[in-house]
Design an enzyme around this catalytic site. Structure first.
Site, PDB file in Angstrom:
ATOM      1  N   THR A   1       0.965  -1.145  -0.019  1.00 24.84           N
ATOM      2  CA  THR A   1      -0.014  -0.049  -0.009  1.00 24.84           C
ATOM      3  C   THR A   1       0.878   1.313  -0.075  1.00 24.84           C
ATOM      4  OG1 THR A   1      -1.436   1.182   1.473  1.00 24.84           O
ATOM      5  CG2 THR A   1      -0.224  -0.475   2.619  1.00 24.84           C
ATOM      6  N   ASN A   2       0.557   2.200  -0.801  1.00 21.03           N
ATOM      7  CA  ASN A   2       1.269   3.534  -0.758  1.00 21.03           C
ATOM      8  C   ASN A   2       1.173   4.176   0.599  1.00 21.03           C
ATOM      9  OD1 ASN A   2       2.171   4.563  -3.733  1.00 21.03           O
ATOM     10  ND2 ASN A   2       0.626   3.266  -3.942  1.00 21.03           N
TER      11      ASN A   2
ATOM     12  N   CYS B   1      -2.191   5.076  -5.177  1.00 21.33           N
ATOM     13  CA  CYS B   1      -2.885   4.237  -4.147  1.00 21.33           C
ATOM     14  C   CYS B   1      -2.948   2.953  -5.082  1.00 21.33           C
ATOM     15  CB  CYS B   1      -4.268   4.601  -4.123  1.00 21.33           C
ATOM     16  SG  CYS B   1      -5.213   3.462  -3.137  1.00 21.33           S
TER      17      CYS B   1
ATOM     18  N   GLU C   1      -4.806   0.432  -5.337  1.00 24.06           N
ATOM     19  CA  GLU C   1      -6.179   0.080  -5.749  1.00 24.06           C
ATOM     20  C   GLU C   1      -6.493   0.859  -7.306  1.00 24.06           C
ATOM     21  OE1 GLU C   1      -6.182  -1.228  -1.953  1.00 24.06           O
ATOM     22  OE2 GLU C   1      -6.119   0.745  -2.306  1.00 24.06           O
TER      23      GLU C   1
END
Length: 231
Positions: free
Chosen positions: A83-84, A198, A200
Site C-alpha cells: 500500500t502507498n 494508491c 487500488e
C-alpha cells in the site's frame, strides 16, 4: 530466489493484484513453472482504516512492525508494504527488522525520472495527498514536483478509493471523474504525467486512458520486488 514478505490486506483487493503480478513477473523472467516465493501477512483492513481516520498512526505502526517481525521470523528475506499510504510508517518498520524494505515511492520515483517527466499528478488517499511523507520523498530525494488535486478533487479521489475500490466496486462514473480530474490538472496545473499513488487505482484507470505517462505503483513495486528477489 529470495523469499518476499508481503504486508498486505490494505486492502485485500490490491494485495490480490500484488500476488498475481509477482507470480506473473517471475514466470516471465524464469519461464516454465517458476513462481514467486512469498509469505503474506494480510490485515483485517477495518482495523487499519479505523486508525488511519482517527490519526492513530502510532497504533497502526505497532501493528505493522509486529507483522514485519513475524514475516522475518517466518523466513522472509525482503519486505513489501502493499500500500502507498502505509509507507508513512516505512521508516518505523525498516528499523524494526534486519531485512531490506523495498520502498514503493523509491521504485516509483525511479520510473518517473527514467521516463523524463518531473511534474506528475499524484492521485492517492487523502493521507498520501495531504501529508508530506510521500510527496516530500519524491521531491527531496529525486527532484520531482508532484501535484495533488484541489480540495474537491482530493475528496473525490479519496472517497472512490475507500467507498468503492477497497470494496471491489468499479464504476464508469468514478473512472470518468478520475479522467476529468486529470484533464483539469493538465489544463490548470501543467502536469506532465500521472502517478496512481494508491494500489487500488489500477483497478479503475491505466495508461490506456491517457496520452501522457501513467505510473502504476502496484506494478512498479512488484517489478522492483522481483528484481530484488532474483538479484
Amino acid at each position: 530466489m529470495k523469499t518476499l514478505g508481503l504486508i498486505g490486506g490494505m486492502s485485500w483487493e490490491s494485495t490480490a493484484i500484488y500476488y498475481r503480478l509477482l507470480n506473473e513477473i517471475v514466470r516471465e523472467r524464469l519461464g516454465g513453472l517458476h513462481s514467486a516465493k512469498l509469505l503474506l501477512w494480510s490485515f483485517d483492513f477495518a482495523e487499519i482504516a479505523e486508525r488511519q481516520h482517527v490519526g492513530d498512526w502510532q497504533g497502526a505502526g505497532v501493528l505493522l512492525v509486529e507483522a514485519a517481525r513475524k514475516l522475518e521470523a517466518a523466513g522472509a528475506e525482503g519486505l513489501l508494504i502493499c500500500t502507498n499510504t502505509m509507507h508513512k510508517l516505512a521508516d518505523q518498520v525498516e528499523v524494526a527488522v534486519s531485512i531490506p524494505l523495498i520502498h514503493i515511492a523509491d521504485a516509483t520515483a525511479t520510473a518517473v525520472a527514467q521516463a523524463g517527466v518531473s511534474r506528475p499528478a499524484l492521485l492517492a488517499t487523502r493521507f498520501t495527498m495531504d501529508q508530506d511523507f510521500y510527496k516530500g520523498r519524491l521531491a527531496d530525494r529525486y527532484g520531482l514536483h508532484p501535484v495533488v488535486p484541489d480540495e474537491a478533487g482530493r475528496d473525490m479521489v479519496h472517497r472512490v478509493i475507500y467507498d468503492e475500490l477497497c470494496q471491489g466496486i468499479v464504476t464508469a462514473e468514478s473512472k470518468a471523474a478520475y479522467i476529468d480530474e486529470i484533464a483539469r490538472m493538465r489544463r490548470d496545473e501543467n502536469i506532465d504525467s500521472v502517478i496512481m499513488g494508491c494500489t487500488e487505482i489500477t483497478m479503475l484507470i491505466g495508461q490506456q486512458d491517457f496520452d501522457i505517462p501513467v505510473f502504476d505503483t502496484t506494478r512498479i513495486h512488484a517489478e522492483a520486488a522481483v528484481e530484488f528477489a532474483l538479484g
